[in-house]
Design a protein around this motif. Sequence first.
Motif, short mmCIF file in Angstrom:
data_model
loop_
_atom_site.label_atom_id
_atom_site.label_comp_id
_atom_site.label_asym_id
_atom_site.label_seq_id
_atom_site.Cartn_x
_atom_site.Cartn_y
_atom_site.Cartn_z
N UNK A 634 0.86 -1.18 0.00
CA UNK A 634 0.00 0.00 0.00
C UNK A 634 0.89 1.22 0.00
N UNK A 638 -1.49 10.82 2.03
CA UNK A 638 -2.24 11.42 3.13
C UNK A 638 -2.94 12.67 2.63
N UNK B 509 15.80 3.62 0.28
CA UNK B 509 14.69 2.82 0.79
C UNK B 509 15.17 2.01 1.98
N UNK B 577 2.74 1.75 18.85
CA UNK B 577 3.53 2.94 19.10
C UNK B 577 5.04 2.73 18.93
N UNK B 581 7.23 4.94 16.32
CA UNK B 581 8.34 5.80 16.74
C UNK B 581 9.62 5.43 15.99
N UNK B 585 11.55 7.92 13.41
CA UNK B 585 12.94 8.24 13.68
C UNK B 585 13.83 8.06 12.47
N UNK B 588 13.14 10.90 10.32
CA UNK B 588 13.57 12.19 10.87
C UNK B 588 15.02 12.45 10.48
N UNK B 594 12.56 6.72 2.14
CA UNK B 594 11.27 6.06 2.25
C UNK B 594 11.46 4.81 3.10
N UNK B 596 9.91 1.14 4.00
CA UNK B 596 8.96 0.11 3.57
C UNK B 596 8.85 -0.91 4.69
N UNK B 626 -0.86 6.36 7.96
CA UNK B 626 -0.94 7.79 8.25
C UNK B 626 0.42 8.47 8.23
N UNK B 627 1.49 7.70 8.25
CA UNK B 627 2.83 8.28 8.27
C UNK B 627 3.25 8.66 6.86
N UNK B 628 3.71 9.88 6.65
CA UNK B 628 4.24 10.22 5.32
C UNK B 628 5.54 9.44 5.05
N UNK B 629 5.74 9.13 3.78
CA UNK B 629 6.99 8.47 3.40
C UNK B 629 7.10 7.03 3.86
N UNK B 630 5.97 6.41 4.13
CA UNK B 630 6.00 5.01 4.55
C UNK B 630 5.14 4.21 3.59
N UNK B 631 5.65 3.06 3.13
CA UNK B 631 4.73 2.16 2.45
C UNK B 631 4.68 0.86 3.23
#
Lengths: 662, 662
Positions: A634, A638, B509, B577, B581, B585, B588, B594, B596, B626-631
Amino acid sequence: MRSPTSVLKRLVLGRPFRSDQLHQELLPKRLALPIFASDPLSSVTYATQEILLVLSLGGIALLHLTPWVALAVVVLLIVVVLSYRQVVQAYPSGGGSYEVASHNLGPTAGLVVAGALLVDYVLTVAVSVAAGVDNIISAVPELNSYRVLINIVCIALLTAMNLRGVRESGRAFAVPTYAFVAGVLIMVAVGLIQAVLGHAPVAESAHYDIHAEQVGLSSLALLFLLLRAFSSGCTALTGAEAISNGVPAFRKPKGRNAARTMSAMGILSIIMFSGITVLALVSQVKIAENTCDLVGFAGNCETDAQRTVIAQIAAAVFGGDHSVGFYYLQATAALILILAANTAFNGFPLLGSILAQHRYLPRQLHTRGDRLTFSNGIILLALVAALLIYVFAGSTTKLIQLYIIGVFTSFTLCQAGMVRHWNRELQTATTSAERRRIHRGRVINGFGACFTGVVLVVVLITKFGHGAYLVVIAIPVLFGIMVAIRRHYQRVREELTPDEASALLPSRVHAVVLISTLHKPTQRAMSFAKAARPDTLTAITINVDDAETRELQRQWEKYGIKAPLKVLESPYREITRPVLNYVKNLRRDSPRDVVCVYIPEYVVGHWWENLLHNQSALRLKGRLLFEPGVMVTSVPWQLRSSDRRDLERADRVPGDVRRGIP
Amino acid sequence: MRSPTSVLKRLVLGRPFRSDQLHQELLPKRLALPIFASDPLSSVTYATQEILLVLSLGGIALLHLTPWVALAVVVLLIVVVLSYRQVVQAYPSGGGSYEVASHNLGPTAGLVVAGALLVDYVLTVAVSVAAGVDNIISAVPELNSYRVLINIVCIALLTAMNLRGVRESGRAFAVPTYAFVAGVLIMVAVGLIQAVLGHAPVAESAHYDIHAEQVGLSSLALLFLLLRAFSSGCTALTGAEAISNGVPAFRKPKGRNAARTMSAMGILSIIMFSGITVLALVSQVKIAENTCDLVGFAGNCETDAQRTVIAQIAAAVFGGDHSVGFYYLQATAALILILAANTAFNGFPLLGSILAQHRYLPRQLHTRGDRLTFSNGIILLALVAALLIYVFAGSTTKLIQLYIIGVFTSFTLCQAGMVRHWNRELQTATTSAERRRIHRGRVINGFGACFTGVVLVVVLITKFGHGAYLVVIAIPVLFGIMVAIRRHYQRVREELTPDEASALLPSRVHAVVLISTLHKPTQRAMSFAKAARPDTLTAITINVDDAETRELQRQWEKYGIKAPLKVLESPYREITRPVLNYVKNLRRDSPRDVVCVYIPEYVVGHWWENLLHNQSALRLKGRLLFEPGVMVTSVPWQLRSSDRRDLERADRVPGDVRRGIP
């Protein structure tokens, strides 16, 4: 965690506990007694009443048999207490009947006991709460029309209390339990003194006559009615094994302290039960299952409820239904009954967790919640009990028909297991003192097994038609489910044992990106797919509407996207099947390859926005997972509306996220 | 597609249609009349009755006012038919009131009309079906206690019929509609002849008296009651615009054919409505909303229902309630009423689809189902109508209070729009004949707009307190929802316009594989992740139970897996959680990277097996999106139990899968 549901959760539960805060909360005897014995102690509030209810089916004439029935119950209570004193000393680990039965009689017997106990825990909650509400309504008759609602509110409060954790609820118990015991003892003493002094208390129903439902009984029918009354009176025994499950919570020496608490509970129960029964006869209480059978009943027999036996006695002894003594006794009786349900809230989740650990129940019942309690078990228990209350409209008398079959099943199997236990012990015993002790134990438990076994048969026969058949169905069904779950987990575990083949790398990776229209989410999906450097990369689209597809192709060229766009025809306007066939085909040509399907997904901030998007993507995802050699990625986009939720979440992980402090 | 639900689906729907089978099913006038005019024609079965019901609130004395009320309804009907003859000729595209209003008065007016029409389509189904069932019960009074059930079964049948496709339902309509019209015309003729010959028919209720609910009316109150009776009689007009929506389905010249059908419908309606009203007066039918107000009613007024007016007339004219004529008329009346609901089943999904295309409603309403019908719209309509029937216990009289407000809202706005249309036309008209035609049209529509506007106000005032306020709430709510949906889609579309930034490749990635225990599914996830050649690869596990974590680490070394296994601490026993996190991180440190996340998932064959697995994986997946940059990549492991389902599926894609033939 600032969403409304989370706030509510925190209000009900309090702050979460860290795992390392879990340590055994050891209880002194004076706290253990109210916690584990509130159930058997509280059952004296309805045991006498249930005997009277059955006997009065045969009219007032049969009430003189009450003392004999009560005596039989007392004898049984003594036998059970003596038997379980042996259990707590022999098995201080707290597995109780389940452990004794599975250890000595094999896992099948253990599982039968487990099923019986689970059913009975549920009924303990339902019956105790219903009886407690009966006593509330006896004090405030106007509440009669809200009976079911009050029941359910009580269960909800109990659930919240238990989700917060054991220690606090332990303290909450000591006071009302002792207050109730004191109240009953005072009432019995005062009532008996009044009787001796010649001012015997007179119940409000003393002058009623009862319209007998069964008249001209044959001696066989009479015997059956007596046995049925005895079965109902046996409710005084429920919860007796709670102490045996709670042994690990006692201070050392655990076994001895538990045995002493057991005896104290037994003596208190016998005194209170006998006292109430004697007073019921002295004050000439009349009670009938169907209020309209009462000749002389003041209210409307269709809608009004009769007061409970204990309420009638209290009113008679303490000088009317507006006396302080009456309200005190009703309040403590209601409290101890509702809190007695807590015995089940302690026992059910713990047993559920043990069963889940042995893989007989779903894993979710094994894990501890925020406050280190077995939250899922607590919630499950509350839901089933509330359902029962709802179905039986909160009628104690109806619910009690289902009760105690489970208890006597586990009593019998547990005592039989203890006999085996002693036989084994005997082989290793050396000193004659020890052998004497073992012999004595074996006699007690052997007698207990026989006696409770006979009672089980009596209860089954006399209550079967009145609803007990439901339990006779439920226990085997539960047994079957547990066996099936265990078998399932076992099969899966075998199937999943790691091996070399599963660790082999696939020979090639084919990336397939699903495209509906060309926009940022699909662009992102394409670039993420490219970043994974697959061996082949294809964008596919389903042709449902020719015009839209042509527009997509035009855009594809306009933006100069390098990967080929493959159009799959779908004459029946389906999304799933064409994609599935395409993927199957890729793998058919080279089975050692892996296909990775990238699905661009919108992430929205409100649940209703989901109705507007993502419908086909979700269905497709679910279906693709059934294909071997396919993984589904997926790629979320967002939408701005999802920011709101993200802010809320940032709120809950402040400061250094690496430390993970909420 | 051999699952039980699929088999059921095929049984109800028949084989799916290919997209290229979609072509306009053109209808000759003789078929178009029954399809589009069954609603207005059928409403004569209850229009007279509704007038009588309101007047009889003031007692028998008021019944002599019936002809004047009926006359007003007839005049209104003539005005509306004339007005809509203009509409179908000016707008042959079939958008009807919605198109006229939005084209001439702007999108807001159009949307109000759309909202009003959607509400009224639902009520058409509810009222027509309820009235049909009324007539069934008039013929077979024993069915009265199954009223709601019969209503819902009828809606279900209609739904199934419509899901199968339009053409078949068109045929199904012609016969009962014509049979009903013939029956009513014969009944009116026979009844009038009998009256002229001096043997006037006498209704079964002729000798009843009515206990007036409103006595000693002031002249203002009398006027109000008259207007209320008129409002109720206006139900005869519902569905008049159905023909204007159906113009594209007519043969050429579409506009003229539609106008003629419109006139035919109007003439038939007027004859039947007037005839029934006259006969009701001649045969002295008495009817009351509350059956217990009838003095002389034979049955139990609490449980039995009175016969419908048309049933009483038929019985009187054809010689009793066992005559062939009576049964014939009741059967055709019931049939045409239930089929009249079909007008809404044609109109609602089509309007829904147009609105969805304009992005005012969810996209799902725009797509055609297996049989090329707008399945979702049909199902939505059926559900809401069934809910209304259930809430109002199938009472036609109660449902009718909500009715026709929507109709007159759309009438008024449509006619007002037509006036604008003619004004614009006038500017380009050249010949004087053309100008005359335009002037005439403008007068007709202007008069129509005023007249229907006044009626709308009357209806609103007289019915508001009787339930119409619900509609006054529903239409603006619907309007608000449609505007919000449109705004949402618009915002999303702007947000998603493709740009260069979204096409940029991420710099690196990071693959993260979630591990709970080491078994085949996790091995597979690791090897799939490796095959994607990420820049970094880490296995992570959440430490909830120290012992289990140590065992995992031991296994990890035993199997010599190269990737590092990172243990995330979770003091509060959460899964989501710590992972979140960790991922946050990673990003960040380098925001252009990205992440995955690979999640091993069990795929099971039975729904209940899902209860035993996958719980935390699913929650985690939802949250990670909901996290940006995550697939998020699901790596499925098909348990053996999932084979069963797979075989079923293979079954449905036989032969050459490449051709995709089902």
